[in-house]
Design an enzyme around this catalytic site. Structure first.
Site, PDB file in Angstrom:
ATOM      1  N   GLY A  12     -14.011 -40.168 -16.592  1.00  0.00           N
ATOM      2  CA  GLY A  12     -12.846 -40.762 -17.246  1.00  0.00           C
ATOM      3  C   GLY A  12     -12.992 -40.836 -18.753  1.00  0.00           C
ATOM      4  CG  ASP A  13     -12.229 -43.730 -20.693  1.00  0.00           C
ATOM      5  OD1 ASP A  13     -11.017 -43.882 -20.451  1.00  0.00           O
ATOM      6  OD2 ASP A  13     -13.085 -44.592 -20.411  1.00  0.00           O
ATOM      7  CE  LYS A  16      -8.027 -38.913 -17.407  1.00  0.00           C
ATOM      8  NZ  LYS A  16      -9.318 -39.415 -17.898  1.00  0.00           N
ATOM      9  N   GLY A  40      -6.339 -45.816 -19.091  1.00  0.00           N
ATOM     10  CA  GLY A  40      -5.980 -46.126 -20.478  1.00  0.00           C
ATOM     11  C   GLY A  40      -6.025 -44.827 -21.242  1.00  0.00           C
ATOM     12  CG  HIS A  41      -4.359 -41.725 -20.137  1.00  0.00           C
ATOM     13  ND1 HIS A  41      -3.697 -40.883 -19.282  1.00  0.00           N
ATOM     14  CD2 HIS A  41      -5.467 -42.132 -19.459  1.00  0.00           C
ATOM     15  CE1 HIS A  41      -4.372 -40.791 -18.136  1.00  0.00           C
ATOM     16  NE2 HIS A  41      -5.441 -41.554 -18.220  1.00  0.00           N
ATOM     17  NE  ARG A 142      -2.236 -47.791   9.357  1.00  0.00           N
ATOM     18  CZ  ARG A 142      -2.808 -47.442  10.499  1.00  0.00           C
ATOM     19  NH1 ARG A 142      -2.245 -46.550  11.272  1.00  0.00           N
ATOM     20  NH2 ARG A 142      -3.934 -48.002  10.871  1.00  0.00           N
ATOM     21  CD  GLN A 223      -7.939 -43.879 -12.505  1.00  0.00           C
ATOM     22  OE1 GLN A 223      -7.134 -43.412 -11.731  1.00  0.00           O
ATOM     23  NE2 GLN A 223      -7.566 -44.728 -13.440  1.00  0.00           N
ATOM     24  N   GLY A 303     -12.118 -53.081 -22.966  1.00  0.00           N
ATOM     25  CA  GLY A 303     -12.901 -53.306 -24.183  1.00  0.00           C
ATOM     26  C   GLY A 303     -14.409 -53.210 -23.969  1.00  0.00           C
TER      27      GLY A 303
END
Ligand code: GDP
Ligand code: IMO
Ligand code: MG
Length: 429
Positions: A12-13, A16, A40-41, A142, A223, A303
């Site tokens: 991740g990070d 993207k 977080g993008h 479900r 992710q 953070g």
């Protein structure tokens, strides 16, 4: 009319959001298909940083349709705040479509996330605590509540009653905490429902129309491959499938509708949260520290300081195979500018023998040793570079080695957060 999936190749990070924003210039629609507000993008346009969690990165252009597909879990309060904030920044929000099949994140999910993490103690996952895992748990069990349920006050009231009663049993009898108040949650969410109503639709059908009219579509992964619940470092993963195959399932298209897969690769490796990390650097004043501070490696959502390490090309090669990556987008190469020596992990050793695949067992993975190759750094500022040929020879040697280890072409090299700091080797849209 190509369709391109953009996924994370590490933990991740990777950037993207930046790559999707760049490619979105030529796309008609951008689709999120998995995860939720755990993502977080950050996208930087004209020196303004936009921090997106649920809205697709294509939102920053006028007139692109932005889909939140059925595979996404949606916290209504978070997405509405994002919509309000971005509208206040002057962004057009008229083209957002939210799937009526997407699951809704409720207050008991976030509460359970916190309690489950606390109960795990030192074995905690290090989640973003937003209730993403518990929401997918309900989906699989479900017992989840979907957007279409939220849109119908009577259905929502009935389903919420059953769920709150069941969750309150857990809260009071197992965890020994206060129960949630049904009426409060009901009123809060009925208010959200009215605000969300204009956006909620059958996004699968809407996307099929986009494909039929020959338009180009981008799928924005959240992710990453090694946070995937099937292919990642389980249990230190997220609760969904970020890998490219789920771009189809999570948005309601067929697998043959995907033309290209771009694997975003940070020029080194980071991880936020717990779990194994073969190339981690744990120094306090060496290259690991340098990467964290030069790269401001602190999470957008929580953070937290991101753990940093050398580029693990074994992971990237595995990601290439798991996702059918046909082009790599290398980001943050500029963060390596001032390192005199740079290492890349090109193989794994276990008990003295080279192994070809990433072991499933975390016990085995904990004993894996990286096989490093060392590269001379380029010790110069590449943030103004706009072509591959202009990159310093040592930077190109580093990239060429990644290409040869993974067997995948490089399509994009990013040398800064801004749109123009992007070197394109292959036009995909
Ligand atoms: P994502 O979750 O994969 O979208 O990545 P994040 O947005 O969480 O983290 C990537 C960070 O790197 C963001 O702050 C981006 O603005 C920034 N970024 C992306 N590409 C580059 C690059 O090539 N160089 C630098 N210095 N920053 C970049
Ligand atoms: P983007 O899209 C980095 C990590 C968390 C934790 C694990 C499980 O910005 O790349 P969760 O809240 O999903 O149950 O947490 O997954 N994680 C991420 N790490 N980038 C992300 O998203 C992440 N989303 C989840 O830190 O280790
Ligand atoms: Mg991120």
């Amino acid at each position: 009319m190509p369709s391109v999936v953009v996924i994370g190749s590490q933990w991740g990070d990777e950037g993207k959001g930046k790559i999707v924003d760049y490619l979105a210039q030529k796309a008609d629609a951008v689709v999120r298909y998995s995860g939720g507000s755990n993502a977080g993008h950050t996208v930087v346009v004209d020196n303004v940083a936009y921090k997106l969690r649920l809205l697709p990165s294509g939102i920053l252009y006028h007139g692109k349709t932005c889909f939140l597909g059925n595979g996404v879990v949606i916290n209504p309060g978070v997405v509405l705040k994002e919509i309000h904030d971005i509208k206040a920044q002057g962004v057009d929000i008229s083209r957002i479509l939210i799937s009526d099949r997407a699951h809704v994140v409720l207050p008991y999910h976030a509460r359970l996330d916190e309690l489950q993490e606390a109960a795990l103690g030192s074995a905690k996952i290090g989640t973003t605590k937003g209730g993403i895992g518990p929401c997918y748990m309900d989906k699989a069990a479900r017992t989840g509540i979907r957007m279409c349920d939220l849109m119908d006050a009577e259905t929502f009231a009935q389903k919420l009653r059953i769920q709150i009663d069941a969750k309150n049993e857990l809260f009071t009898k197992i965890y020994g905490v206060e129960p949630l108040t049904y009426e409060e949650v009901l009123q809060e969410y009925l208010a959200y429902a009215e605000e969300l109503r204009p956006y909620v639709t059958d996004t699968g059908a809407a996307l099929a129309e986009v494909f039929q009219s020959g338009k180009s579509v981008l799928f924005e992964g959240a992710q990453a491959t090694f946070l995937d619940i099937d292919h990642g470092t389980y249990p230190y993963v997220t609760s969904s499938n970020p890998t490219a195959g789920n771009a189809a399932t999570g948005s309601g298209i067929g697998p043959r509708d995907i033309d290209h897969v771009v694997g975003v690769v940070k020029a080194y490796t980071t991880r936020v949260g717990e779990g194994p990390f073969v190339t981690e650097l744990q120094d306090i004043d060496g290259p690991g520290h340098h990467l964290r501070e030069t790269g401001h490696e602190y999470g957008t959502v929580t953070g937290r300081a991101r753990r940093c390490g050398w580029l693990d090309a074994v992971m990237v090669k595995t990601a290439a195979s798991l996702n059918s990556i046909d082009y790599l987008a290398i980001t943050r190469l500029d963060i390596l500018d001032n390192l005199p020596k740079i290492k890349m992990c090109v193989g794994y050793k276990y008990k003295g023998e080279e192994i070809k695949h990433i072991p499933a067992s975390l016990k085995v993975l904990a004993e894996v040793e990286p096989i490093y190759e060392e590269f001379e750094g380029w010790m110069s500022d590449i943030t103004g570079t706009r072509s591959y040929a202009e990159l310093p020879l040592n930077a190109r040697k580093y990239l060429e080695r990644l290409k040869s280890v993974t067997g995948v072409e490089i399509g994009i090299v990013s040398v800064g957060a801004a749109r123009q700091q992007t070197i394109v080797l292959k036009e995909l849209l």
